[in-house]
Design a protein around this motif. Structure first.
Motif, PDB file in Angstrom:
ATOM      1  N   THR A 198       2.911   0.869   2.746  1.00 13.79           N
ATOM      2  CA  THR A 198       3.247   0.353   1.421  1.00 13.79           C
ATOM      3  C   THR A 198       3.691   1.511   0.543  1.00 13.79           C
ATOM      4  O   THR A 198       3.021   2.541   0.455  1.00 13.79           O
ATOM      5  CB  THR A 198       2.056  -0.375   0.760  1.00 13.79           C
ATOM      6  OG1 THR A 198       0.979   0.527   0.624  1.00 13.79           O
ATOM      7  CG2 THR A 198       1.625  -1.575   1.570  1.00 13.79           C
TER       8      THR A 198
ATOM      9  N   LYS B 225      -1.782  -0.051   4.635  1.00  7.92           N
ATOM     10  CA  LYS B 225      -2.573  -1.152   4.093  1.00  7.92           C
ATOM     11  C   LYS B 225      -2.857  -2.186   5.169  1.00  7.92           C
ATOM     12  O   LYS B 225      -1.955  -2.593   5.897  1.00  7.92           O
ATOM     13  CB  LYS B 225      -1.813  -1.816   2.936  1.00  7.92           C
ATOM     14  CG  LYS B 225      -2.570  -2.963   2.325  1.00  7.92           C
ATOM     15  CD  LYS B 225      -1.837  -3.568   1.160  1.00  7.92           C
ATOM     16  CE  LYS B 225      -2.656  -4.714   0.595  1.00  7.92           C
ATOM     17  NZ  LYS B 225      -1.984  -5.348  -0.504  1.00  7.92           N
TER      18      LYS B 225
ATOM     19  N   CYS C  86      -3.287  -5.758   5.990  1.00  7.61           N
ATOM     20  CA  CYS C  86      -2.899  -7.027   5.388  1.00  7.61           C
ATOM     21  C   CYS C  86      -3.610  -8.156   6.134  1.00  7.61           C
ATOM     22  O   CYS C  86      -3.690  -8.130   7.361  1.00  7.61           O
ATOM     23  CB  CYS C  86      -1.390  -7.208   5.478  1.00  7.61           C
ATOM     24  SG  CYS C  86      -0.497  -5.796   4.793  1.00  7.61           S
TER      25      CYS C  86
ATOM     26  N   THR D 185       6.090  -3.062   2.376  1.00 10.11           N
ATOM     27  CA  THR D 185       4.870  -3.779   2.017  1.00 10.11           C
ATOM     28  C   THR D 185       4.567  -4.869   3.044  1.00 10.11           C
ATOM     29  O   THR D 185       5.255  -4.989   4.058  1.00 10.11           O
ATOM     30  CB  THR D 185       4.994  -4.371   0.599  1.00 10.11           C
ATOM     31  OG1 THR D 185       3.723  -4.859   0.181  1.00 10.11           O
ATOM     32  CG2 THR D 185       6.037  -5.474   0.528  1.00 10.11           C
TER      33      THR D 185
ATOM     34  N   ASP E 188       1.936  -9.787   0.169  1.00 12.11           N
ATOM     35  CA  ASP E 188       1.922  -9.189  -1.169  1.00 12.11           C
ATOM     36  C   ASP E 188       3.086  -9.649  -2.047  1.00 12.11           C
ATOM     37  O   ASP E 188       3.125  -9.342  -3.232  1.00 12.11           O
ATOM     38  CB  ASP E 188       1.964  -7.661  -1.087  1.00 12.11           C
ATOM     39  CG  ASP E 188       0.663  -7.083  -0.575  1.00 12.11           C
ATOM     40  OD1 ASP E 188      -0.326  -7.841  -0.467  1.00 12.11           O
ATOM     41  OD2 ASP E 188       0.632  -5.879  -0.283  1.00 12.11           O
TER      42      ASP E 188
END
Length: 150
Positions: free
Chosen positions: A36, A61, A63, A84, A88
């Motif tokens: 990200t 990150k 997820c 990302t 998100d």
């Protein structure tokens, strides 16, 4: 039709079937880890090529579900890059591993991938299984050509 051409058609059919089946079986509900970041698409820590080994500030990150995204878009006349998770963003596209598409309004370019940390690459990569099958096809066809010329 020669045996080699038939074998080639069978291998291509298997590749297409396997690709279709793997997409159909993955509902993207498993957790996935994505990079990200957001920054200008040129000269930023988020720009391509992503300096994964040199950039210790990159955020990885976990997820809860979905796929990883790499989105290039214009904001205020400047080209930006965002990496990302699909969870998100307000994301209403069919999720397909290894596909890139241009936005309808021409404002950006979005790449999707379904493997951990896959949004760090400059483009989606082909599955090693598909590359192996293509190499086998090429080898068979090349050998057959050698036999025809003798």
């Amino acid at each position: 039709m020669s045996v080699i051409i038939r074998a080639f058609y069978v291998l291509i059919s298997v590749i297409l079937w396997q690709t279709d089946m793997s997409s159909a079986q993955n509902d993207y509900t498993d957790p996935i880890t994505c990079y990200t970041c957001e920054g200008t698409a040129v000269n930023s820590t988020c720009a391509d090529p992503l300096p994964v080994k040199k950039n210790t500030d990159l955020i990885k990150k976990e997820c809860g579900r979905g796929i990883c995204l790499k989105w290039t878009f214009y904001r205020g006349g400047t080209l930006f890059m965002q990496r990302t998770c699909s969870s998100d963003l307000n994301f209403h596209l069919t999720m397909i591993d290894g596909v890139c598409r241009t936005e309808r309004n021409g404002n950006g370019y979005l790449c999707m991938c379904g493997r951990n940390l896959c949004n760090g690459s400059t483009r989606p990569s082909a599955s090693p299984r598909i590359l192996f099958l293509l190499l086998v096809c090429y080898t068979l066809i090349s050998q057959r050509r050698l036999l025809w010329t003798q």
